[in-house]
Each structure stands twice: as C-alpha cells, then as structure tokens.
Design a protein around this motif. Sequence first.
Motif, PDB file in Angstrom:
ATOM      1  N   THR A   1      -1.913  12.527 -11.671  1.00  0.00           N
ATOM      2  CA  THR A   1      -0.752  13.046 -10.941  1.00  0.00           C
ATOM      3  C   THR A   1      -1.162  13.743  -9.640  1.00  0.00           C
ATOM      4  O   THR A   1      -0.393  14.532  -9.095  1.00  0.00           O
ATOM      5  CB  THR A   1       0.048  14.035 -11.819  1.00  0.00           C
ATOM      6  OG1 THR A   1      -0.803  15.125 -12.201  1.00  0.00           O
ATOM      7  CG2 THR A   1       0.592  13.347 -13.061  1.00  0.00           C
ATOM      8  N   ALA A   2      -2.341  13.456  -9.148  1.00  0.00           N
ATOM      9  CA  ALA A   2      -2.804  14.076  -7.905  1.00  0.00           C
ATOM     10  C   ALA A   2      -1.979  13.570  -6.723  1.00  0.00           C
ATOM     11  O   ALA A   2      -1.578  12.406  -6.676  1.00  0.00           O
ATOM     12  CB  ALA A   2      -4.284  13.776  -7.684  1.00  0.00           C
ATOM     13  N   HIS A   3      -1.733  14.479  -5.755  1.00  0.00           N
ATOM     14  CA  HIS A   3      -1.037  14.100  -4.516  1.00  0.00           C
ATOM     15  C   HIS A   3      -2.043  13.400  -3.611  1.00  0.00           C
ATOM     16  O   HIS A   3      -2.756  14.037  -2.839  1.00  0.00           O
ATOM     17  CB  HIS A   3      -0.485  15.342  -3.803  1.00  0.00           C
ATOM     18  CG  HIS A   3       0.746  15.909  -4.425  1.00  0.00           C
ATOM     19  ND1 HIS A   3       1.991  15.332  -4.324  1.00  0.00           N
ATOM     20  CD2 HIS A   3       0.923  17.019  -5.181  1.00  0.00           C
ATOM     21  CE1 HIS A   3       2.878  16.046  -4.956  1.00  0.00           C
ATOM     22  NE2 HIS A   3       2.264  17.081  -5.504  1.00  0.00           N
ATOM     23  N   ARG A   4      -2.118  12.088  -3.683  1.00  0.00           N
ATOM     24  CA  ARG A   4      -3.067  11.377  -2.831  1.00  0.00           C
ATOM     25  C   ARG A   4      -2.636   9.924  -2.677  1.00  0.00           C
ATOM     26  O   ARG A   4      -1.923   9.368  -3.516  1.00  0.00           O
ATOM     27  CB  ARG A   4      -4.486  11.430  -3.407  1.00  0.00           C
ATOM     28  CG  ARG A   4      -4.653  10.735  -4.767  1.00  0.00           C
ATOM     29  CD  ARG A   4      -6.022  11.011  -5.350  1.00  0.00           C
ATOM     30  NE  ARG A   4      -6.215  10.373  -6.645  1.00  0.00           N
ATOM     31  CZ  ARG A   4      -6.899   9.243  -6.833  1.00  0.00           C
ATOM     32  NH1 ARG A   4      -7.440   8.638  -5.795  1.00  0.00           N
ATOM     33  NH2 ARG A   4      -7.048   8.735  -8.045  1.00  0.00           N
ATOM     34  N   VAL A   5      -3.074   9.322  -1.594  1.00  0.00           N
ATOM     35  CA  VAL A   5      -2.864   7.897  -1.377  1.00  0.00           C
ATOM     36  C   VAL A   5      -3.980   7.155  -2.103  1.00  0.00           C
ATOM     37  O   VAL A   5      -5.149   7.524  -2.002  1.00  0.00           O
ATOM     38  CB  VAL A   5      -2.887   7.566   0.129  1.00  0.00           C
ATOM     39  CG1 VAL A   5      -2.757   6.071   0.345  1.00  0.00           C
ATOM     40  CG2 VAL A   5      -1.762   8.309   0.851  1.00  0.00           C
ATOM     41  N   VAL A   6      -3.619   6.125  -2.861  1.00  0.00           N
ATOM     42  CA  VAL A   6      -4.628   5.369  -3.587  1.00  0.00           C
ATOM     43  C   VAL A   6      -4.723   3.958  -3.021  1.00  0.00           C
ATOM     44  O   VAL A   6      -3.760   3.413  -2.482  1.00  0.00           O
ATOM     45  CB  VAL A   6      -4.309   5.306  -5.098  1.00  0.00           C
ATOM     46  CG1 VAL A   6      -4.280   6.698  -5.697  1.00  0.00           C
ATOM     47  CG2 VAL A   6      -3.000   4.593  -5.362  1.00  0.00           C
ATOM     48  N   GLU A   7      -5.906   3.396  -3.133  1.00  0.00           N
ATOM     49  CA  GLU A   7      -6.144   2.021  -2.719  1.00  0.00           C
ATOM     50  C   GLU A   7      -6.365   1.194  -3.976  1.00  0.00           C
ATOM     51  O   GLU A   7      -7.329   1.418  -4.711  1.00  0.00           O
ATOM     52  CB  GLU A   7      -7.364   1.928  -1.795  1.00  0.00           C
ATOM     53  CG  GLU A   7      -7.638   0.520  -1.319  1.00  0.00           C
ATOM     54  CD  GLU A   7      -8.870   0.433  -0.418  1.00  0.00           C
ATOM     55  OE1 GLU A   7      -9.229  -0.684  -0.029  1.00  0.00           O
ATOM     56  OE2 GLU A   7      -9.457   1.488  -0.124  1.00  0.00           O
ATOM     57  N   PHE A   8      -5.449   0.254  -4.227  1.00  0.00           N
ATOM     58  CA  PHE A   8      -5.583  -0.597  -5.406  1.00  0.00           C
ATOM     59  C   PHE A   8      -6.609  -1.687  -5.148  1.00  0.00           C
ATOM     60  O   PHE A   8      -6.585  -2.313  -4.085  1.00  0.00           O
ATOM     61  CB  PHE A   8      -4.247  -1.266  -5.740  1.00  0.00           C
ATOM     62  CG  PHE A   8      -3.133  -0.332  -6.077  1.00  0.00           C
ATOM     63  CD1 PHE A   8      -3.148   0.397  -7.243  1.00  0.00           C
ATOM     64  CD2 PHE A   8      -2.046  -0.192  -5.230  1.00  0.00           C
ATOM     65  CE1 PHE A   8      -2.104   1.251  -7.561  1.00  0.00           C
ATOM     66  CE2 PHE A   8      -1.003   0.651  -5.535  1.00  0.00           C
ATOM     67  CZ  PHE A   8      -1.025   1.375  -6.714  1.00  0.00           C
ATOM     68  N   PRO A   9      -7.435  -2.042  -6.118  1.00  0.00           N
ATOM     69  CA  PRO A   9      -7.705  -1.270  -7.333  1.00  0.00           C
ATOM     70  C   PRO A   9      -8.988  -0.448  -7.203  1.00  0.00           C
ATOM     71  O   PRO A   9      -9.516   0.030  -8.172  1.00  0.00           O
ATOM     72  CB  PRO A   9      -7.884  -2.381  -8.369  1.00  0.00           C
ATOM     73  CG  PRO A   9      -8.563  -3.473  -7.594  1.00  0.00           C
ATOM     74  CD  PRO A   9      -8.043  -3.386  -6.167  1.00  0.00           C
ATOM     75  N   ARG A  10      -9.451  -0.306  -5.966  1.00  0.00           N
ATOM     76  CA  ARG A  10     -10.787   0.264  -5.764  1.00  0.00           C
ATOM     77  C   ARG A  10     -10.870   1.736  -6.116  1.00  0.00           C
ATOM     78  O   ARG A  10     -11.956   2.260  -6.354  1.00  0.00           O
ATOM     79  CB  ARG A  10     -11.232   0.034  -4.320  1.00  0.00           C
ATOM     80  CG  ARG A  10     -11.504  -1.448  -4.034  1.00  0.00           C
ATOM     81  CD  ARG A  10     -11.804  -1.710  -2.582  1.00  0.00           C
ATOM     82  NE  ARG A  10     -12.043  -3.129  -2.353  1.00  0.00           N
ATOM     83  CZ  ARG A  10     -12.128  -3.683  -1.148  1.00  0.00           C
ATOM     84  NH1 ARG A  10     -11.969  -2.932  -0.086  1.00  0.00           N
ATOM     85  NH2 ARG A  10     -12.352  -4.967  -1.026  1.00  0.00           N
ATOM     86  N   ASP A  11      -9.740   2.421  -6.147  1.00  0.00           N
ATOM     87  CA  ASP A  11      -9.753   3.830  -6.547  1.00  0.00           C
ATOM     88  C   ASP A  11      -9.662   3.998  -8.054  1.00  0.00           C
ATOM     89  O   ASP A  11      -9.483   5.110  -8.544  1.00  0.00           O
ATOM     90  CB  ASP A  11      -8.602   4.582  -5.867  1.00  0.00           C
ATOM     91  CG  ASP A  11      -8.893   4.867  -4.401  1.00  0.00           C
ATOM     92  OD1 ASP A  11     -10.070   4.794  -4.013  1.00  0.00           O
ATOM     93  OD2 ASP A  11      -7.955   5.164  -3.652  1.00  0.00           O
ATOM     94  N   GLY A  12      -9.766   2.895  -8.775  1.00  0.00           N
ATOM     95  CA  GLY A  12      -9.711   2.972 -10.228  1.00  0.00           C
ATOM     96  C   GLY A  12      -8.307   3.131 -10.770  1.00  0.00           C
ATOM     97  O   GLY A  12      -8.131   3.496 -11.933  1.00  0.00           O
ATOM     98  N   ILE A  13      -7.292   2.860  -9.957  1.00  0.00           N
ATOM     99  CA  ILE A  13      -5.899   2.975 -10.376  1.00  0.00           C
ATOM    100  C   ILE A  13      -5.314   1.569 -10.529  1.00  0.00           C
ATOM    101  O   ILE A  13      -5.436   0.730  -9.643  1.00  0.00           O
ATOM    102  CB  ILE A  13      -5.073   3.771  -9.351  1.00  0.00           C
ATOM    103  CG1 ILE A  13      -5.623   5.195  -9.203  1.00  0.00           C
ATOM    104  CG2 ILE A  13      -3.604   3.802  -9.758  1.00  0.00           C
ATOM    105  CD1 ILE A  13      -5.535   6.037 -10.463  1.00  0.00           C
ATOM    106  N   ASP A  14      -4.661   1.323 -11.663  1.00  0.00           N
ATOM    107  CA  ASP A  14      -4.080   0.012 -11.929  1.00  0.00           C
ATOM    108  C   ASP A  14      -2.627  -0.088 -11.491  1.00  0.00           C
ATOM    109  O   ASP A  14      -2.162  -1.153 -11.079  1.00  0.00           O
ATOM    110  CB  ASP A  14      -4.161  -0.298 -13.430  1.00  0.00           C
ATOM    111  CG  ASP A  14      -5.583  -0.280 -13.948  1.00  0.00           C
ATOM    112  OD1 ASP A  14      -6.417  -1.010 -13.381  1.00  0.00           O
ATOM    113  OD2 ASP A  14      -5.869   0.471 -14.900  1.00  0.00           O
ATOM    114  N   ALA A  15      -1.892   1.020 -11.605  1.00  0.00           N
ATOM    115  CA  ALA A  15      -0.471   1.017 -11.251  1.00  0.00           C
ATOM    116  C   ALA A  15      -0.088   2.396 -10.741  1.00  0.00           C
ATOM    117  O   ALA A  15      -0.611   3.405 -11.209  1.00  0.00           O
ATOM    118  CB  ALA A  15       0.387   0.644 -12.461  1.00  0.00           C
ATOM    119  N   GLY A  16       0.820   2.415  -9.787  1.00  0.00           N
ATOM    120  CA  GLY A  16       1.293   3.686  -9.236  1.00  0.00           C
ATOM    121  C   GLY A  16       2.809   3.762  -9.323  1.00  0.00           C
ATOM    122  O   GLY A  16       3.497   2.734  -9.234  1.00  0.00           O
ATOM    123  N   ILE A  17       3.320   4.951  -9.537  1.00  0.00           N
ATOM    124  CA  ILE A  17       4.771   5.186  -9.515  1.00  0.00           C
ATOM    125  C   ILE A  17       5.028   6.139  -8.359  1.00  0.00           C
ATOM    126  O   ILE A  17       4.538   7.268  -8.353  1.00  0.00           O
ATOM    127  CB  ILE A  17       5.267   5.770 -10.844  1.00  0.00           C
ATOM    128  CG1 ILE A  17       4.958   4.793 -11.978  1.00  0.00           C
ATOM    129  CG2 ILE A  17       6.772   6.043 -10.775  1.00  0.00           C
ATOM    130  CD1 ILE A  17       5.122   5.373 -13.353  1.00  0.00           C
TER     131      ILE A  17
END
Length: 298
Positions: A129-145
């Motif tokens: 739930t961190a306030h940050r912009v993520v880059e899929f999927p290199r930041d280790g995040i599969d899905a964002g809401i």
Amino acid sequence: MAYRLPPLNTLRLFEAAGRHQSFKAAAEELHLTPSAVSHGIQTLEEWLGVELFLRGNRSLSLTPAGHAYLPRVRDALHSLALATESVPGRAPSGRLSVSAAPTFALRWLIPRLPAFQERHPAITVALDTAHRVVEFPRDGIDAGIRLGRGDWPGLAVLKLMEEDLVPVAAPALAARIACPADLATVPLLHVADVSEDWTAWAEAAGLPPSALDGGLKRGLRLDAIHMAVDAAVRGLGVIIGRRPTVDPELASGQLVEVMGPRLRAKSAYWLVTARDSLRRPEVAAFRAWMRAEFAQGR
C-alpha cells in the motif's frame, strides 16, 4: 544449439544489484547476505572477463560495461520468467503481489481477501500500500489498484468502481452549515494528491474557488482518503465524501451529507496489470474474481 551462458543465478544477482545500485539492497530483496551477492557478482565478472561495478568505500556504481549489460539481462530474465509463468495449463499456485491505494485496501480489499483465498488457497497474496509509482512487472508487482482515469497506455485496465463526490461532516458540524457561504466559516479538510476534491465540487456547485478559501485555511491537509474520513467523523472538519467509500459512515449516522450537488467523479478505481501478466494464472484468477465481485455490487 548449446548456449554459452554464465551461471543464471549470477544474472539475477547482477540485475538486482544494478537496479538498486547496492549489494545490501539486492541481498534484502533476494533474501541473501550482502557477501553472497558480492561473491556472485565477482563470479559473473570473472566469467565475462570485465568489471561490471565500480566499488568505492561507501558507493557502488555501474561501469560502462555494466550499463550496457544491465538492460539486456533484465529483458532476458523478464522473458524467461514470463515464459515460465505462462506455460499452458499451469495451475495457479504461486505468489501474487498486489499494489493498492491505501483507502481501497483498507475499506474494500482486505475485508474480502478471505473469500479470494478460500477460493484459491494455493495463491499467496502480498499486499503493498505504499504511495509510489510502480513499473510492471519489474518492481515485483503483478497487479495494481489505482484511483485515476484509466489512461495508462500499454497496460490492461479494468474499471472497478466509480464514485460520487459530496460534502459530508459529523452531524454536530453539519448543523452549522445552512448555505454554501457557511463553508467558509468551518474547517474544510483537504486530501493531498487527490485530483478531484474541493475545487472540482465548487465548480460543479457554481461557486468560485475563492469562496472556500476561509474553510480550506482552517482545515487539515491529509495524505490519504481514509484518514480524512476518520478526521471528519471526529468533527475536525468537512470533507468531500467519496460515495460509496463513505457509505458505512453515512449509514451509521457518523457522517451526514451537508449539501448538494453530488458530482460524479471523473476518476474511478481501476485494476491495472501488464498485458503479458494476464497469461499468469494467478493474475487471471484475481482479475476474474475482482470483476465478479464488482459485477455483484459488493
């Protein structure tokens, strides 16, 4: 065809260390010791016959060779991971990393996650739930809401929930407000980094933004919607309530609508993923579950 490749694990170590510019941070991500990362990088450098990092007393930076090598290694690892995750017929049995806006996570996702895990017990969910912009999927995040307008080029988006904006307050404070001019005499709580707040509502109500200046100067600035809701419940000010997010407080009588009009927000909650990630059974299962939950109005 025999491929001439260095040990694959050393490539994972190099990609993480190059991305973080730190052996320590790479070690924390990969659950290793900094010494193990350093030795692995040395093995790769010996295999290549070239240094990839400049090592200082308190600094680490890529050499020109390292700069040239890093993006190619990253792309190769991504392709290998995607091929593994997309094997036809593979059952969902892995980790699913979800990045969610804090308010959505707290008020909607966490209360319903037990139902998802009951349906998919082999999937382990990690929630960020961190306030940050993520880059899929290199930041280790599969899905964002995310709360936004769905304009994320190159990504797969699914609209989950729209919201209506209306001023709300605790009953005692709301009783002091009889007309729009009264809003200048009470604290107006403002949520930072939210694109639609008091200014958008004032425009819809036909009020000049300056009409709210007195109230905004008195009110707190908060960095999350759920914090603003809690502050309003405690009588600290009036907020732009986002329905249905604030519906529980309205139903309980902790908050009441102060005045109209209700404004349909231009932003909404969206499920966002990389297009390639949709082939992962874990991502596909989560997306299908989210679609079903919102289709049923839950």
